[in-house]
Design a protein around this motif. Structure first.
Motif, mmCIF file in Angstrom:
data_model
loop_
_atom_site.group_PDB
_atom_site.id
_atom_site.type_symbol
_atom_site.label_atom_id
_atom_site.label_comp_id
_atom_site.label_asym_id
_atom_site.label_seq_id
_atom_site.Cartn_x
_atom_site.Cartn_y
_atom_site.Cartn_z
ATOM 1 N N HIS A 256 -19.611 -20.255 -10.295
ATOM 2 C CA HIS A 256 -20.729 -19.772 -11.115
ATOM 3 C C HIS A 256 -20.247 -19.600 -12.546
ATOM 4 O O HIS A 256 -19.239 -18.953 -12.786
ATOM 5 C CB HIS A 256 -21.248 -18.425 -10.597
ATOM 6 N N GLU B 290 -24.433 -23.120 -11.382
ATOM 7 C CA GLU B 290 -23.588 -23.180 -10.194
ATOM 8 C C GLU B 290 -23.121 -24.614 -9.981
ATOM 9 O O GLU B 290 -23.921 -25.549 -9.953
ATOM 10 C CB GLU B 290 -24.339 -22.670 -8.958
ATOM 11 N N GLU C 32 -29.543 -21.039 -11.966
ATOM 12 C CA GLU C 32 -30.189 -19.893 -11.336
ATOM 13 C C GLU C 32 -30.028 -18.691 -12.247
ATOM 14 O O GLU C 32 -29.529 -18.811 -13.369
ATOM 15 C CB GLU C 32 -29.590 -19.642 -9.949
HETATM 16 MN MN MN Z 1 -25.349 -19.152 -6.549
#
Ligand code: MN
Ligand code: ZN
Length: 486
Positions: free
Chosen positions: A12, A152, A125
């Motif tokens: 991430h 990600e 995200e």
């Molecule tokens: Mn994730």
């Protein structure tokens, strides 16, 4: 018995945008708790998110750099979670249509050579907030981080040692910094790693696969490498104790990393996709990437570090090592590129930047373009070194002075008597003086005997001393040799 370690990595990366992923709240580190929040990011009912276009472009830029196919059509999905730091009860993510897929990153190996690690997907995200527990008999929630754009990156299970995991993570850090899409500052939690680890064991009795264990939320390269190494050891131990320790019998599980005890600890059985109840986000329109937008993102991306490094090697004939150092980050790469262009002397520029510039930049914790020396000055210094008007040691002194003096290096060198004497007439006079004053050494040098080389060195040393190191040693040597032959 043969044991093979198999690791896939989820990474991430916090994107370096001004505002959050789906609202206009400011992204800031260390602001007072809950000061950068609005109805959208604290999950009030009835509010409408809007996509941060910059974040999307940054993620596409990264996907392109990772050699991914970029989706022309993507949508957003809700991933159901219940946590105090996620008041909406879902995270907006991309489920079945990631913005990038099927790429790869080539990483250097410690033993030399490189290895292609396939990239399964890149998607966007939002981050959750933060629960604060320390020093209280209760917990608090800070939602400043809620809604932060997170990219990600998921690799295929191509990593086969703890070192490879660390190298991949470090290469990714360099890449996103180079692309300008993330500060990738580890101390500020901009990168978090989740390795999925298991073993393939082959022995006379057959092939066994140990359970896949995902280690959650590792926030340093060191923790990543050590957690993978620990799992490699632990899974083999467990399997040797009990051959029922297999993926088929036990499935997947989530584990955490205890940095103090240096071991992983069981958290829970791993959830499957259906546990999240993914469904398309009804409040956001799908993203359609047309050719014009993609072309614009490609144009803004510029040259990638690997391409630049190759160009430095093939076009400027720099060593692989120097080219790698000069292209390690965007600022150094741009500075080097411009300076080489201005000077026309790549090797000298590389020497100055690697030996003088980066040393000072490292000491000060900044980039080489921030130490107070301009590319014009470095280019000029490189030309002086190439022409032999300044010696290597005088160049070091001159560089020091350039840090606080923005004038032409030629002028600074003259004022400080740093110019190397290449004037044969003036040097000849000094050579004559040295020869006249050192008859025994001259005789020795002329004899051609065992010690003649040493005697010549002594005489040349006298010339250098008399000129206080400013004589061009090549020219002085030629003059001396001519006199010794006559
Ligand atoms: Mn994730
Ligand atoms: Zn907000």
């Amino acid at each position: 018995m043969q044991v093979k370690l198999i690791v896939g990595l989820e990474i991430h990366v916090q994107l370096d945008t001004q505002t959050k992923m789906f609202c206009g709240c400011k992204l800031a580190f260390n602001d007072p708790p809950n000061s950068n929040v609005c109805p959208v990011c604290i999950g009030m009912p009835g509010v409408l998110p809007t996509m941060n276009k910059k974040a999307y472009e940054y993620a596409v830029r990264t996907a392109l750099a990772l050699n991914c196919e970029v989706a022309r059509f993507t949508k957003w999905d809700r991933k159901g979670y219940y946590y105090p730091d996620l008041p909406k009860n879902y995270q907006i993510s991309q489920y079945d249509l990631p913005l990038g897929a099927n790429g790869y990153l080539e990483i250097p190996l410690e033993a030399g050579g490189s290895k292609k690690i396939r990239i399964r997907r890149v998607h966007l995200e939002e981050d959750a907030g933060k629960n604060l527990h320390e020093g209280m008999d209760h917990s608090q929630v800070d939602l400043n981080r809620a809604g932060t754009p997170l990219m990600e990156i998921v690799t295929e299970p191509d990593l086969s040692s703890p070192q490879e995991c660390r190298i991949l993570a470090m290469e990714l850090q360099k890449l996103v910094q180079f692309l300008g899409v993330s500060q990738a500052n580890m101390q500020m939690g901009h990168m978090r790693f989740e390795p999925n680890i298991n073993l393939l064991i082959e022995e006379a009795a057959g092939r066994f696969r140990t359970p896949i264990c995902e280690i959650k939320n590792l926030n340093s390269f060191r923790a990543l490498e050590r957690a993978v190494a620990y799992e490699q050891w632990r899974q083999q131990e467990e399997w040797q104790r009990d051959h029922n320790f297999t993926l088929e019998k036990l499935g997947k599980q989530n584990r955490g990393w205890d940095d103090n005890r240096n071991e992983t600890v069981f958290q829970r059985e791993k959830e499957e996709a259906h546990d999240y109840r993914y469904f398309p986000e009804p409040d956001l329109v799908p993203v359609v990437m047309d050719e014009a937008w993609l072309a614009q993102i490609k144009a803004e991306m510029g040259e990638l570090p690997q391409a630049m490094k190759n160009r430095f090697v093939t076009l400027h004939h720099l060593s692989e090592y120097d080219a790698g150092v000069l292209t390690a980050d965007r600022e150094t790469a741009t500075f080097s590129d411009i300076t080489i262009e201005k000077s026309g002397t790549p090797k000298q520029v590389a020497n100055i930047i690697t030996q003088f510039g980066l040393k000072i930049a490292n000491e000060r914790g900044c980039r080489v373009n921030e130490i107070g020396v301009s590319s014009d000055q470095v280019a000029k210094l490189a030309q002086m070194m190439e022409a032999g008007t300044i010696s290597a040691s005088a160049a070091a002194t001159l560089f020091e002075k350039m840090l606080t003096d923005s004038r032409d290096p030629q002028q600074i060198a003259q004022e400080n008597n740093l110019i190397q004497q290449s004037d044969a007439g003036a040097l000849e006079k000094v050579v004559d003086e040295v020869i006249a004053a050192n008859a025994p050494a001259v005789a020795e040098a002329k004899s051609g005997g065992k010690k003649s080389g040493k005697a010549r060195g002594f005489l040349l040393g006298q010339v250098m001393q008399k000129t206080r190191g400013q004589a061009n040693p090549n020219i002085a040597g030629e003059l001396l040799d001519a006199k010794l032959k006559s």
